[in-house]
Motif scaffolding. Structure first.
Motif, PDB file in Angstrom:
ATOM      1  N   LYS A 299      52.955 -32.640 -10.979  1.00 34.09           N
ATOM      2  CA  LYS A 299      52.196 -33.884 -11.000  1.00 34.09           C
ATOM      3  C   LYS A 299      53.104 -35.044 -11.393  1.00 34.09           C
ATOM      4  O   LYS A 299      53.933 -34.929 -12.297  1.00 34.09           O
ATOM      5  CB  LYS A 299      51.035 -33.764 -11.988  1.00 34.09           C
ATOM      6  N   GLY A 300      52.970 -36.139 -10.678  1.00 35.63           N
ATOM      7  CA  GLY A 300      53.773 -37.321 -10.968  1.00 35.63           C
ATOM      8  C   GLY A 300      55.127 -37.304 -10.297  1.00 35.63           C
ATOM      9  O   GLY A 300      55.954 -38.174 -10.579  1.00 35.63           O
ATOM     10  N   CYS A 301      55.383 -36.325  -9.411  1.00 34.32           N
ATOM     11  CA  CYS A 301      56.660 -36.260  -8.713  1.00 34.32           C
ATOM     12  C   CYS A 301      56.443 -36.399  -7.215  1.00 34.32           C
ATOM     13  O   CYS A 301      55.337 -36.145  -6.692  1.00 34.32           O
ATOM     14  CB  CYS A 301      57.371 -34.938  -9.014  1.00 34.32           C
ATOM     15  N   TYR A 302      57.517 -36.763  -6.539  1.00 37.32           N
ATOM     16  CA  TYR A 302      57.466 -36.908  -5.093  1.00 37.32           C
ATOM     17  C   TYR A 302      58.855 -36.659  -4.533  1.00 37.32           C
ATOM     18  O   TYR A 302      59.849 -36.638  -5.266  1.00 37.32           O
ATOM     19  CB  TYR A 302      56.964 -38.299  -4.691  1.00 37.32           C
ATOM     20  N   CYS A 303      58.892 -36.470  -3.209  1.00 31.66           N
ATOM     21  CA  CYS A 303      60.169 -36.330  -2.532  1.00 31.66           C
ATOM     22  C   CYS A 303      60.021 -36.804  -1.099  1.00 31.66           C
ATOM     23  O   CYS A 303      58.898 -36.850  -0.559  1.00 31.66           O
ATOM     24  CB  CYS A 303      60.670 -34.883  -2.568  1.00 31.66           C
ATOM     25  N   GLU A 335      65.588 -29.158   7.619  1.00 34.93           N
ATOM     26  CA  GLU A 335      64.973 -30.088   6.684  1.00 34.93           C
ATOM     27  C   GLU A 335      65.863 -30.230   5.446  1.00 34.93           C
ATOM     28  O   GLU A 335      66.562 -29.296   5.044  1.00 34.93           O
ATOM     29  CB  GLU A 335      63.590 -29.604   6.264  1.00 34.93           C
ATOM     30  N   SER A 336      65.798 -31.391   4.821  1.00 33.25           N
ATOM     31  CA  SER A 336      66.572 -31.641   3.606  1.00 33.25           C
ATOM     32  C   SER A 336      65.881 -32.702   2.782  1.00 33.25           C
ATOM     33  O   SER A 336      65.051 -33.478   3.298  1.00 33.25           O
ATOM     34  CB  SER A 336      68.003 -32.089   3.946  1.00 33.25           C
ATOM     35  N   ILE A 337      66.203 -32.706   1.508  1.00 33.13           N
ATOM     36  CA  ILE A 337      65.702 -33.730   0.575  1.00 33.13           C
ATOM     37  C   ILE A 337      66.923 -34.422   0.004  1.00 33.13           C
ATOM     38  O   ILE A 337      67.469 -33.997  -1.030  1.00 33.13           O
ATOM     39  CB  ILE A 337      64.840 -33.096  -0.538  1.00 33.13           C
ATOM     40  N   PRO A 338      67.443 -35.465   0.667  1.00 33.89           N
ATOM     41  CA  PRO A 338      68.698 -36.084   0.208  1.00 33.89           C
ATOM     42  C   PRO A 338      68.620 -36.605  -1.222  1.00 33.89           C
ATOM     43  O   PRO A 338      69.567 -36.453  -1.996  1.00 33.89           O
ATOM     44  CB  PRO A 338      68.918 -37.211   1.228  1.00 33.89           C
ATOM     45  N   ALA A 339      67.520 -37.219  -1.576  1.00 32.70           N
ATOM     46  CA  ALA A 339      67.407 -37.836  -2.902  1.00 32.70           C
ATOM     47  C   ALA A 339      66.861 -36.872  -3.933  1.00 32.70           C
ATOM     48  O   ALA A 339      66.780 -37.225  -5.116  1.00 32.70           O
ATOM     49  CB  ALA A 339      66.528 -39.076  -2.837  1.00 32.70           C
ATOM     50  N   GLY A 340      66.482 -35.652  -3.524  1.00 36.13           N
ATOM     51  CA  GLY A 340      65.937 -34.696  -4.471  1.00 36.13           C
ATOM     52  C   GLY A 340      64.525 -35.055  -4.896  1.00 36.13           C
ATOM     53  O   GLY A 340      63.878 -35.977  -4.362  1.00 36.13           O
ATOM     54  N   ILE A 341      64.037 -34.301  -5.851  1.00 40.53           N
ATOM     55  CA  ILE A 341      62.695 -34.546  -6.388  1.00 40.53           C
ATOM     56  C   ILE A 341      62.778 -35.696  -7.376  1.00 40.53           C
ATOM     57  O   ILE A 341      63.597 -35.700  -8.290  1.00 40.53           O
ATOM     58  CB  ILE A 341      62.147 -33.273  -7.061  1.00 40.53           C
ATOM     59  N   GLN A 342      61.916 -36.685  -7.202  1.00 35.09           N
ATOM     60  CA  GLN A 342      61.960 -37.896  -8.014  1.00 35.09           C
ATOM     61  C   GLN A 342      60.654 -38.067  -8.772  1.00 35.09           C
ATOM     62  O   GLN A 342      59.582 -37.645  -8.314  1.00 35.09           O
ATOM     63  CB  GLN A 342      62.210 -39.125  -7.135  1.00 35.09           C
ATOM     64  N   GLN A 343      60.788 -38.694  -9.927  1.00 31.45           N
ATOM     65  CA  GLN A 343      59.610 -39.021 -10.726  1.00 31.45           C
ATOM     66  C   GLN A 343      59.021 -40.346 -10.249  1.00 31.45           C
ATOM     67  O   GLN A 343      59.751 -41.263  -9.848  1.00 31.45           O
ATOM     68  CB  GLN A 343      59.983 -39.136 -12.205  1.00 31.45           C
ATOM     69  N   GLN A 344      57.722 -40.412 -10.276  1.00 31.88           N
ATOM     70  CA  GLN A 344      57.095 -41.691  -9.937  1.00 31.88           C
ATOM     71  C   GLN A 344      57.429 -42.717 -11.011  1.00 31.88           C
ATOM     72  O   GLN A 344      57.731 -42.385 -12.155  1.00 31.88           O
ATOM     73  CB  GLN A 344      55.583 -41.519  -9.814  1.00 31.88           C
ATOM     74  N   TYR A 345      57.443 -43.975 -10.627  1.00 31.34           N
ATOM     75  CA  TYR A 345      57.750 -45.055 -11.553  1.00 31.34           C
ATOM     76  C   TYR A 345      56.527 -45.318 -12.434  1.00 31.34           C
ATOM     77  O   TYR A 345      55.448 -45.676 -11.923  1.00 31.34           O
ATOM     78  CB  TYR A 345      58.136 -46.316 -10.804  1.00 31.34           C
ATOM     79  N   VAL A 346      56.683 -45.128 -13.729  1.00 28.55           N
ATOM     80  CA  VAL A 346      55.642 -45.471 -14.705  1.00 28.55           C
ATOM     81  C   VAL A 346      56.140 -46.701 -15.437  1.00 28.55           C
ATOM     82  O   VAL A 346      57.049 -46.618 -16.265  1.00 28.55           O
ATOM     83  CB  VAL A 346      55.366 -44.303 -15.665  1.00 28.55           C
ATOM     84  N   LEU A 347      55.566 -47.846 -15.106  1.00 27.68           N
ATOM     85  CA  LEU A 347      56.075 -49.125 -15.577  1.00 27.68           C
ATOM     86  C   LEU A 347      55.247 -49.631 -16.740  1.00 27.68           C
ATOM     87  O   LEU A 347      53.999 -49.622 -16.698  1.00 27.68           O
ATOM     88  CB  LEU A 347      56.044 -50.157 -14.445  1.00 27.68           C
TER      89      LEU A 347
END
Length: 881
Positions: A299-303, A335-347
């Protein structure tokens, strides 16, 4: 030749008839009598015994033996013999494996009269290597055979070179036409394993499948597998165990069917997971590219998946797909995920993100808000508090230092950042105290500094090579932000703490102007400003560019240098000298501020100028004069003199540098040979002076001795003169006496006697007086001579003691100067550290032992604890020495 041969039971000999050249066989037991034309060629030899379960091979077997007649031998053939009664070898037969069985000549040559028993024991009888056990084929095992001659094997016709194998369990009875290639062991196939086979030639396998040469296939059935004659085992393939978290990427090397029976084209790639099969063994023609793990998005991650695969398994090159948690999936091949798994921005409230549109789209990334249409190139800022996942149609814009989340930067006093406006290109410095948040059109700007300036700031204002005294002055100006291994934040304004009584010049290259900051003060560089680096000479003797600094020390200070000079009589000397200096400048005086920085290397310039004057002055005088009046000559050379001959007290340069005093710390010859010669000449001069004083004293003593001797000789002459006068008077009296005698002898005799006695008494008195005077003169002369010798000796000893005292005083001055230089070089901090190192180490050792106020003692015998620490750790200083 004749003789007897004893042939025992189960023994045989070969007897050669020389007349007919025929060899016959004789088998024991018997006693053989040899004729004259007969002799034994081999034997007695033991008969061949083949035990049960064994066999032997006879080479060149004889067809039919007739004693005494020529028989035919089958040369090149072989015969297999199994268990039977002991049998002999016929002439010409060879036991395979024991070819040297009867290679020695007959023992008859040992002599006539029969063969002795000890000679028979020496006959070679070792044929055990020729007796072989029958091959036993175990279950799940086979014996591989090869035909060496054409023959019929039951109903099967075998040709030379044919291969076949017989599977066990059985006991194989060898035949002469067949060669045993070897035993074939089974291949054990475990669960989730397969054996990979290759056909050596075209044949039909056990399952009735026709195989061609070099063809490969897999046998997956678990158990013992016995390879065929024309089957070669390549490897045993292990299965890939697939769980719900693991998968395989496979690729077809050529068109084939995979392990699941699906047809694949050459180069095709696909994914196999645990949902498809639990254990996967790659088929012939497949290649495992890699093992992949399931990608899990909490939860809270995206790719962002690049080149995603559609439902038909086709790779959509150039496209991207946003996947948001909570989810899990396997990446397909391609398929590939160049930037990897990223966290959503919590501002937070003081945070923001700036994004820029790459394509036209409707922005619905923030639910429940207005959904504007974005055009390519649009840039906007999303400010918190909010959670944000950027769509694939935008790119994040960093704030200039690689950070995408912009946070309000808290700036204190004398703190600031460099900000660049992306629209106008203007660069400015935002100074504190404030909290500054960059907008969507602003970025942090990195100010690059030369490597020399970076090193100078890290060391507090100066860097140099070697032992330079002035470097210690910069330690108080070291900024914690620049010290250590931490890199400087290039977006922060560059600042420098200018020390007391120093000056720093800052050049603004955009306007081509310069400003000078006098310490103590804080120097802050603008976006287009840089420090003016001074490359100064340092060391003894001075080395150019040895010290680089941005800080000009205004003084009062002193400069030390070693000069090499040459006198008019070509004596080369080294002068260690120091001179006090300071700059005469007032803050706000523009001309003075420019003047003090007009000479980049003021130390080198001053040393060269002073050295030139000193060398010129020394070159006009001789060494003796310079040695006697060195200080006066140097001061006159450096400062000059007035018209009335008075030495000036200062020397001022064009850059406002003023030299106020010159001190000579030491003078020594350059050439070591000259130094030794000078020392020897001084010692020789002292010795000459001493010898001169000694010889003068000896000469004066001899002169006084000669004077006393002359006075003595003169006194002797005077005494002799007086004696002659007395003798003359005596003769006169004798004449008078003779006259008186003529007048009256009695009177004359009486008068003469009286006169004689009077004269003798007076002569004795006079002689005694003269003798006393002579002895007094002699003793007086000796006393004067001894007094002069003692005086001269005392003068010599006094002069020698004075020279020794002068030499000792000079040595003590040298040692004192050396000790002062050592103390000055080490510094008070180092001496304090050395002084307390012993007690400090003792205290630390006691602390490391964990002893805390624990004393065990007898009340009658208290301990002396004054030297306890020293006794525990020992004499550390003595150990180091």
């Amino acid at each position: 030749m004749s003789g007897l041969v004893n042939i025992g039971p189960n023994e045989f000999v070969f007897v050669l008839d020389v007349s007919s050249n025929v060899t016959r066989l004789e088998v024991g037991p018997k006693r053989l009598t040899l004729m004259n034309n007969e002799h034994v060629t081999a034997g007695p030899l033991p008969c061949i015994i083949v035990p049960p379960g064994h066999y032997c091979v006879i080479k060149n077997p004889m067809k039919k033996y007739t004693p005494g007649e020529p028989c035919e031998v089958n040369h090149g053939y072989q015969q297999v013999r199994f268990n039977q009664e002991p049998f002999p070898l016929y002439p010409g037969e060879i036991l395979q494996g024991a070819e040297n069985f009867y290679s020695l000549t007959s023992l008859i040559t040992a002599g006539y009269g029969g063969v002795r028993g000890d000679l028979r024991k020496k006959t070679p009888k070792d044929y055990a290597s020729a007796i072989r056990p029958l091959p036993v084929v175990k279950p799940n095992q086979a014996i591989r055979l090869k035909a060496i001659l054409d023959f019929e094997d039951g109903d099967v016709k075998r040709q030379t070179g044919d291969l076949w194998q017989i599977e066990g369990p059985c006991t194989y009875m060898p035949i002469a036409e067949v060669e045993i290639v070897g035993m074939v062991d089974p291949v054990i196939i475990q669960k989730n394993e397969a054996v990979r086979l290759q056909a050596l030639q075209e044949f039909t396998d056990k399952d009735g499948v026709k195989r061609v040469a070099e063809e490969e296939w897999l046998v997956r059935e678990a158990g013992a597998y016995l390879p065929g004659v024309y089957e070669q085992v390549l490897t045993i393939e292990s299965a890939y165990i697939l769980t719900q978290w693991e998968g395989l990427h496979l690729e077809a090397k050529y068109a084939c069917a995979d392990a699941q029976g699906k047809k694949r084209t050459a180069g095709e790639q696909w994914l196999v997971t645990g949902d498809d099969v639990e254990a996967y063994i790659q088929e012939i023609g497949e290649t495992v590219l890699r093992s992949v793990k399931k990608t899990v998005l909490p939860k809270g991650c995206y790719c962002v998946v690049k080149d995603p695969v559609d439902k038909k398994g086709k790779c959509q090159l150039g496209k991207e797909e946003l996947r948001v948690g909570i989810s899990s999936f396997f990446l397909h091949p391609g398929e590939s995920i160049p930037a990897g798994i990223q966290q959503q921005y919590v501002l937070a409230e003081d945070e923001a993100v700036v994004v820029e549109a790459l394509d036209k789209f409707t922005d619905d990334s923030i639910p429940g808000t207005y959904k504007p249409d974005r055009e390519p190139g649009d840039r906007w800022m999303i400010q918190g508090p909010v959670s944000y996942i950027p769509p694939i149609q935008v790119q994040n814009i960093d704030q200039g230092n690689g950070v995408f989340v912009r946070k309000a930067i808290a700036l204190g006093i004398n703190e600031g950042i460099y900000v660049r406006d992306m629209q106008s290109g203007e660069i400015r410095a935002e100074m504190g105290p404030q909290s500054y948040l960059l907008n969507e059109n602003e970025q942090l700007w990195k100010k690059e500094l030369p490597p020399d300036v970076e090193a100078i700031l890290k060391n507090g204002g100066g860097i140099g090579k070697g032992d330079i005294r002035k470097l210690a002055y910069f330690e108080s100006s070291i900024d914690p932000e620049y010290s250590g291994t931490k890199l400087r934040d290039k977006t922060r304004v560059v600042r420098y703490r200018c020390p007391h009584n120093t000056a720093v010049q800052v050049y603004k290259y955009a306007e081509k102007t310069a400003r000078v900051v006098f310490g103590p003060d804080m120097v802050i560089l603008g976006p287009h400003e840089d420090f003016n680096i001074l490359s100064l000479s340092a060391g003894k003797p001075k080395v150019e560019r040895a010290l680089q600094t941005i800080c000009l020390m205004l003084g009062p200070d002193y400069i030390t240098d070693i000069l090499e000079v040459e006198t008019s009589d070509h004596a080369r000397l080294k002068i260690r000298m120091a001179f006090n200096n300071h700059f005469e400048v007032e803050p706000g005086d523009k001309a003075g501020e420019e003047a003090i920085f007009s000479v980049p290397d003021f130390i080198g310039h001053a040393c060269r100028e002073v050295g030139s004057r000193i060398r010129g002055a020394v070159s006009r005088v001789k060494f003796d004069e310079f040695h006697k009046h060195s200080m006066e000559l140097l001061k006159v050379a450096v400062f000059g003199a007035t018209d009335d001959g008075k030495v000036k007290d200062r020397l001022k340069f064009s850059n406002q540098l003023v030299i106020t005093n010159v001190d000579v710390q030491g003078i020594e010859p350059v050439d070591l040979t000259m130094k030794d010669s000078l020392l020897k000449s001084v010692q020789m001069a002292i010795e000459i002076a001493t010898n001169s004083v000694e010889r003068a004293a000896v000469h004066d003593a001899k002169r006084k001795e000669q004077q006393a001797f002359g006075l003595l000789e003169r006194q002797k002459l005077v005494n002799e003169k007086e004696n002659e006068k007395a003798r003359t008077k005596l003769f006169e009296l004798q004449a008078e006496a003779a006259a008186v005698e003529s007048s009256g002898q009695a009177k004359a005799e009486a008068q003469a006697t009286a006169e004689r006695l009077l004269i003798e008494g007076q002569s004795a008195i006079e002689n005694a007086r003269l003798k006393a005077q002579a002895e007094e003169i002699i003793h007086t002369s000796e006393l004067e001579i001894q007094s002069d010798m003692r005086h001269n000796e005392l003068a010599y000893v006094k002069e020698s003691n004075h020279l020794e005292i002068t030499r000792a005083q000079q040595l003590s001055d040298i040692e004192g100067n050396k000790f002062n230089e050592i103390v000055k070089t080490l510094g008070t901090d180092t001496l304090n550290a050395i002084a307390v190192s012993g007690p400090k180490m003792q205290v630390e050792l006691l602390e490391s032992l964990g002893i805390e106020t624990t004393i065990i003692m007898d009340g009658n015998n208290p301990f002396n604890l004054i030297q306890t620490a020293g006794g525990l750790v020992g004499d550390i200083s003595a150990y180091h020495k």
